[in-house]
Design a protein around this motif. Structure first.
Motif, PDB file in Angstrom:
ATOM      1  N   ILE A   1     -44.935 -30.806 -43.137  1.00  0.00           N
ATOM      2  CA  ILE A   1     -45.749 -29.956 -42.261  1.00  0.00           C
ATOM      3  C   ILE A   1     -46.091 -28.652 -42.968  1.00  0.00           C
ATOM      4  O   ILE A   1     -47.234 -28.183 -42.927  1.00  0.00           O
ATOM      5  CB  ILE A   1     -45.029 -29.717 -40.919  1.00  0.00           C
ATOM      6  CG1 ILE A   1     -45.049 -31.008 -40.091  1.00  0.00           C
ATOM      7  CG2 ILE A   1     -45.659 -28.552 -40.153  1.00  0.00           C
ATOM      8  CD1 ILE A   1     -44.164 -30.979 -38.862  1.00  0.00           C
ATOM      9  N   THR A   2     -45.113 -28.068 -43.638  1.00  0.00           N
ATOM     10  CA  THR A   2     -45.353 -26.833 -44.392  1.00  0.00           C
ATOM     11  C   THR A   2     -46.388 -27.052 -45.482  1.00  0.00           C
ATOM     12  O   THR A   2     -47.307 -26.236 -45.656  1.00  0.00           O
ATOM     13  CB  THR A   2     -44.029 -26.319 -45.003  1.00  0.00           C
ATOM     14  OG1 THR A   2     -43.109 -26.059 -43.943  1.00  0.00           O
ATOM     15  CG2 THR A   2     -44.249 -25.059 -45.824  1.00  0.00           C
ATOM     16  N   LEU A   3     -46.278 -28.155 -46.207  1.00  0.00           N
ATOM     17  CA  LEU A   3     -47.236 -28.463 -47.273  1.00  0.00           C
ATOM     18  C   LEU A   3     -48.640 -28.642 -46.706  1.00  0.00           C
ATOM     19  O   LEU A   3     -49.605 -28.066 -47.224  1.00  0.00           O
ATOM     20  CB  LEU A   3     -46.810 -29.727 -48.027  1.00  0.00           C
ATOM     21  CG  LEU A   3     -47.793 -30.217 -49.087  1.00  0.00           C
ATOM     22  CD1 LEU A   3     -47.922 -29.194 -50.213  1.00  0.00           C
ATOM     23  CD2 LEU A   3     -47.366 -31.566 -49.627  1.00  0.00           C
ATOM     24  N   TYR A   4     -48.776 -29.424 -45.660  1.00  0.00           N
ATOM     25  CA  TYR A   4     -50.094 -29.653 -45.056  1.00  0.00           C
ATOM     26  C   TYR A   4     -50.715 -28.344 -44.580  1.00  0.00           C
ATOM     27  O   TYR A   4     -51.900 -28.092 -44.824  1.00  0.00           O
ATOM     28  CB  TYR A   4     -49.994 -30.647 -43.888  1.00  0.00           C
ATOM     29  CG  TYR A   4     -50.150 -32.080 -44.303  1.00  0.00           C
ATOM     30  CD1 TYR A   4     -51.377 -32.728 -44.220  1.00  0.00           C
ATOM     31  CD2 TYR A   4     -49.073 -32.818 -44.778  1.00  0.00           C
ATOM     32  CE1 TYR A   4     -51.536 -34.055 -44.584  1.00  0.00           C
ATOM     33  CE2 TYR A   4     -49.207 -34.144 -45.143  1.00  0.00           C
ATOM     34  CZ  TYR A   4     -50.444 -34.753 -45.046  1.00  0.00           C
ATOM     35  OH  TYR A   4     -50.593 -36.068 -45.422  1.00  0.00           O
ATOM     36  N   ASN A   5     -49.925 -27.520 -43.901  1.00  0.00           N
ATOM     37  CA  ASN A   5     -50.458 -26.234 -43.409  1.00  0.00           C
ATOM     38  C   ASN A   5     -50.865 -25.319 -44.551  1.00  0.00           C
ATOM     39  O   ASN A   5     -51.896 -24.649 -44.486  1.00  0.00           O
ATOM     40  CB  ASN A   5     -49.438 -25.546 -42.506  1.00  0.00           C
ATOM     41  CG  ASN A   5     -49.411 -26.142 -41.125  1.00  0.00           C
ATOM     42  OD1 ASN A   5     -50.449 -26.435 -40.536  1.00  0.00           O
ATOM     43  ND2 ASN A   5     -48.225 -26.342 -40.585  1.00  0.00           N
TER      44      ASN A   5
END
Length: 79
Positions: A70-74
């Motif tokens: 999720i952190t990477l996608y955001n």
């Protein structure tokens, strides 16, 4: 994180060949930009992000794997 992404997309042959963080980010950007879809039916980056986050949340990944993805996608969706 590469292994987590592979678990998320087990049917994608290209994903199984990712070996570096740079390659992983490249594939996430391709997904977010909807580059594998015909231009007339592409979704916006925000729509693709919402779909990806939903897929991650509904996956069987551990909470830490989900959090990392999720952190990477955001990060990549909102540079």
């Amino acid at each position: 994180m590469i292994e987590s992404y592979r678990k998320l997309w087990p049917q994608r042959v290209a994903v199984q060949q990712i070996t570096t963080q740079q390659e992983l980010e490249k594939y996430v950007l391709i997904e977010l930009n909807d580059e594998l879809t015909h231009p007339r039916v592409r979704k916006t980056k925000q729509q693709k992000l919402a779909l990806a986050l939903e897929r991650i949340e509904q996956s069987d990944l551990s909470d830490s794997e989900k959090s990392e993805l999720i952190t990477l996608y955001n990060k990549l969706a909102n540079p």
